[in-house]
Write an enzyme that holds these catalytic residues in place. Structure first.
Site, mmCIF file in Angstrom:
data_model
loop_
_atom_site.group_PDB
_atom_site.id
_atom_site.type_symbol
_atom_site.label_atom_id
_atom_site.label_comp_id
_atom_site.label_asym_id
_atom_site.label_seq_id
_atom_site.Cartn_x
_atom_site.Cartn_y
_atom_site.Cartn_z
ATOM 1 N N SER A 14 -22.010 9.230 -0.214
ATOM 2 C CA SER A 14 -22.794 8.178 -0.849
ATOM 3 C C SER A 14 -23.599 7.404 0.194
ATOM 4 O O SER A 14 -23.283 7.419 1.382
ATOM 5 C CB SER A 14 -21.880 7.214 -1.610
ATOM 6 O OG SER A 14 -21.142 6.409 -0.709
ATOM 7 N N LYS A 82 -11.069 -1.751 0.878
ATOM 8 C CA LYS A 82 -10.496 -1.967 -0.451
ATOM 9 C C LYS A 82 -10.195 -0.651 -1.166
ATOM 10 O O LYS A 82 -9.475 -0.645 -2.156
ATOM 11 C CB LYS A 82 -11.411 -2.849 -1.301
ATOM 12 C CG LYS A 82 -12.735 -2.248 -1.682
ATOM 13 C CD LYS A 82 -13.519 -3.221 -2.561
ATOM 14 C CE LYS A 82 -14.849 -2.635 -2.999
ATOM 15 N NZ LYS A 82 -15.573 -3.548 -3.898
ATOM 16 N N ASP A 83 -10.744 0.480 -0.672
ATOM 17 C CA ASP A 83 -10.441 1.792 -1.247
ATOM 18 C C ASP A 83 -9.199 2.419 -0.649
ATOM 19 O O ASP A 83 -8.711 3.437 -1.154
ATOM 20 C CB ASP A 83 -11.609 2.764 -1.028
ATOM 21 C CG ASP A 83 -12.853 2.393 -1.813
ATOM 22 O OD1 ASP A 83 -12.721 1.680 -2.827
ATOM 23 O OD2 ASP A 83 -13.961 2.812 -1.410
ATOM 24 N N THR A 126 -18.429 -3.463 -15.203
ATOM 25 C CA THR A 126 -17.599 -3.439 -13.991
ATOM 26 C C THR A 126 -16.497 -2.412 -14.183
ATOM 27 O O THR A 126 -15.967 -2.259 -15.293
ATOM 28 C CB THR A 126 -16.977 -4.806 -13.661
ATOM 29 O OG1 THR A 126 -16.144 -4.663 -12.513
ATOM 30 C CG2 THR A 126 -16.157 -5.366 -14.806
ATOM 31 N N SER A 128 -13.799 -2.675 -12.351
ATOM 32 C CA SER A 128 -12.687 -3.359 -11.704
ATOM 33 C C SER A 128 -11.953 -4.267 -12.691
ATOM 34 O O SER A 128 -12.541 -5.180 -13.268
ATOM 35 C CB SER A 128 -13.213 -4.206 -10.534
ATOM 36 O OG SER A 128 -12.289 -5.192 -10.153
ATOM 37 N N ARG A 130 -9.759 -6.352 -11.753
ATOM 38 C CA ARG A 130 -9.732 -7.655 -11.072
ATOM 39 C C ARG A 130 -10.918 -8.499 -11.507
ATOM 40 O O ARG A 130 -10.767 -9.677 -11.880
ATOM 41 C CB ARG A 130 -9.766 -7.442 -9.552
ATOM 42 C CG ARG A 130 -10.022 -8.714 -8.751
ATOM 43 C CD ARG A 130 -10.299 -8.395 -7.299
ATOM 44 N NE ARG A 130 -11.499 -7.606 -7.118
ATOM 45 C CZ ARG A 130 -12.732 -8.110 -7.011
ATOM 46 N NH1 ARG A 130 -12.929 -9.415 -7.099
ATOM 47 N NH2 ARG A 130 -13.774 -7.327 -6.829
ATOM 48 N N ARG A 131 -12.118 -7.916 -11.447
ATOM 49 C CA ARG A 131 -13.312 -8.653 -11.862
ATOM 50 C C ARG A 131 -13.278 -8.962 -13.353
ATOM 51 O O ARG A 131 -13.573 -10.085 -13.781
ATOM 52 C CB ARG A 131 -14.567 -7.842 -11.529
ATOM 53 C CG ARG A 131 -14.857 -7.746 -10.041
ATOM 54 C CD ARG A 131 -15.957 -6.737 -9.772
ATOM 55 N NE ARG A 131 -16.319 -6.698 -8.353
ATOM 56 C CZ ARG A 131 -16.811 -5.636 -7.735
ATOM 57 N NH1 ARG A 131 -16.997 -4.512 -8.404
ATOM 58 N NH2 ARG A 131 -17.122 -5.690 -6.452
ATOM 59 N N ARG A 148 -19.039 2.926 -13.532
ATOM 60 C CA ARG A 148 -18.713 3.718 -12.348
ATOM 61 C C ARG A 148 -20.000 4.150 -11.671
ATOM 62 O O ARG A 148 -21.084 4.012 -12.206
ATOM 63 C CB ARG A 148 -17.916 4.980 -12.728
ATOM 64 C CG ARG A 148 -16.487 4.773 -13.123
ATOM 65 C CD ARG A 148 -15.492 4.673 -11.988
ATOM 66 N NE ARG A 148 -15.840 5.377 -10.775
ATOM 67 C CZ ARG A 148 -15.617 6.657 -10.533
ATOM 68 N NH1 ARG A 148 -15.073 7.435 -11.442
ATOM 69 N NH2 ARG A 148 -15.931 7.174 -9.368
ATOM 70 N N GLY A 149 -19.857 4.752 -10.485
ATOM 71 C CA GLY A 149 -21.004 5.277 -9.757
ATOM 72 C C GLY A 149 -21.284 4.491 -8.494
ATOM 73 O O GLY A 149 -20.745 3.401 -8.283
ATOM 74 N N ARG A 154 -25.296 2.393 -10.385
ATOM 75 C CA ARG A 154 -24.934 1.210 -11.178
ATOM 76 C C ARG A 154 -26.167 0.364 -11.512
ATOM 77 O O ARG A 154 -26.301 -0.143 -12.633
ATOM 78 C CB ARG A 154 -23.895 0.376 -10.421
ATOM 79 C CG ARG A 154 -22.581 1.106 -10.213
ATOM 80 C CD ARG A 154 -21.529 0.239 -9.543
ATOM 81 N NE ARG A 154 -20.374 1.047 -9.170
ATOM 82 C CZ ARG A 154 -19.138 0.582 -9.060
ATOM 83 N NH1 ARG A 154 -18.892 -0.697 -9.291
ATOM 84 N NH2 ARG A 154 -18.144 1.371 -8.709
ATOM 85 N N CYS A 241 -4.037 -0.457 -6.684
ATOM 86 C CA CYS A 241 -5.417 -0.956 -6.616
ATOM 87 C C CYS A 241 -6.035 -1.176 -7.983
ATOM 88 O O CYS A 241 -7.200 -1.575 -8.083
ATOM 89 C CB CYS A 241 -6.292 0.019 -5.816
ATOM 90 S SG CYS A 241 -6.450 1.645 -6.590
#
Length: 322
Positions: A14, A82-83, A126, A128, A130-131, A148-149, A154, A241
């Site tokens: 990416s 974070k991944d 999103t 996530s 978390r978000r 995703r993406g 996005r 995660c």
């Protein structure tokens, strides 16, 4: 510091991953280390039409690169911190955590200038939890839709009208120099970041002492302490995660201040703890904040989250291999 060999740096394909790899390579070259970049395709990259948890969750963007490291196909890898799962992979080590970038998230909308201006029932994209949980905690009238993406994908999905707004990490936008968008920073007080957000992890084989020594020039001790506290927090929660868990650690003088947050998936319940700790012992600070949240019932929220599947994005297609 110079090295007698050319280091092979494994990376996803990416744009953001390539930027991270090129940045690490440039830093090493400035210290006399030769670097060759080696692309590695991951299952997370091949399956961008499905929710991350349906692909196996933690490590979906890192495991193939880690396998390449263990197979001696590459010598080092750079990950978005974070991944990277908090459980170490036997035989591998995080050799450096460079100076951290911006930790926060931003809102990008097609119409509204601010989060408060979003109309009721606006669709927020999103991937996530978390978000999503934190957004719903403040505004139950908004609709969360999985997204995703990579960054370009996005943004294209936003422009196509699938979403009224999307939430992205500020660090990624800045690293790719994506400008010309109306962005509202969502402060950590409102939207606490993911564990390790804005930080990079440079990983190599545990027994490759020559490479480990080369990588020490990249390490920033303060960023490393902050991220270590956050990852200790997540590991002691045993949250993985994908649960609605957020954390932000920052240096305050000679100490660390760690804020941890755990929410229900629908955002109705929010638990939060902040503690000061010794910058020389970030692991203990993370453990302490996790234990205080567990005493408030965090484990129940995490267990509930694990029983609720996340739907695929609205444009998901089966049998995709790209």
């Amino acid at each position: 510091m110079t090295s007698g060999k050319t280091l092979r740096l494994g990376t996803r394909g990416s744009l953001l991953a390539r930027w991270q790899a090129e940045w690490v390579a440039s830093q090493l070259r400035a210290h006399g280390v030769e670097v060759e970049i080696v692309p590695v395709l991951t299952s997370g990259d091949r399956n961008q039409h499905w929710a991350v948890e349906s692909l196996g969750g933690a490590g979906v963007f890192t495991k193939e690169i880690q396998l390449a490291l263990l197979a001696n196909e590459v010598d080092l890898a750079v990950h978005s911190m974070k991944d990277l799962p908090t459980q170490p992979v036997p035989g591998l080590a995080i050799a450096a955590i460079p100076k951290r970038g911006p930790v926060g998230d931003v809102l990008i909308s097609r119409t509204a200038q601010t989060f408060e201006q979003l109309p009721s029932e606006a669709i927020i994209g999103t991937g996530s939890r978390r978000r999503a949980a934190q957004i719903l905690h403040y505004r139950k009238d908004l609709t969360i839709s999985p997204l995703r993406g990579n960054l370009d994908t996005r943004l294209r999905k936003l422009d196509s009208g699938l979403y009224d707004a999307i939430v992205l990490a500020q660090a990624g936008l800045e690293r790719l120099n994506i400008t010309g968008r109306s962005c509202e920073p969502l402060t950590p007080r409102f939207l606490l970041p993911a564990v390790g957000q804005g930080a990079l992890a440079v990983e190599c084989r545990l027994d490759d002492e020559e490479t480990r020594q080369c990588l020490t020039v990249l390490n920033d001790p303060i960023s490393a302490a902050e991220v270590t506290a956050e990852r200790s927090f997540l590991r002691h929660l045993e949250a993985g995660c994908l649960a609605p868990v957020a954390a932000w650690c920052r240096a305050v003088g000679s100490s660390l201040l760690l804020t941890g947050r755990v929410l229900s998936v629908d955002g109705t319940t929010k638990l939060e703890v902040s503690c000061l700790g010794d910058i020389e012992n970030p692991e203990e600070l993370g453990r302490r904040v996790a234990q205080l949240l567990i005493a408030q019932g965090a484990k129940d929220l995490i267990r509930q989250a694990k029983t609720i599947p996340m739907a695929p994005p609205p444009d998901a297609k089966p049998d995709i291999d790209d």
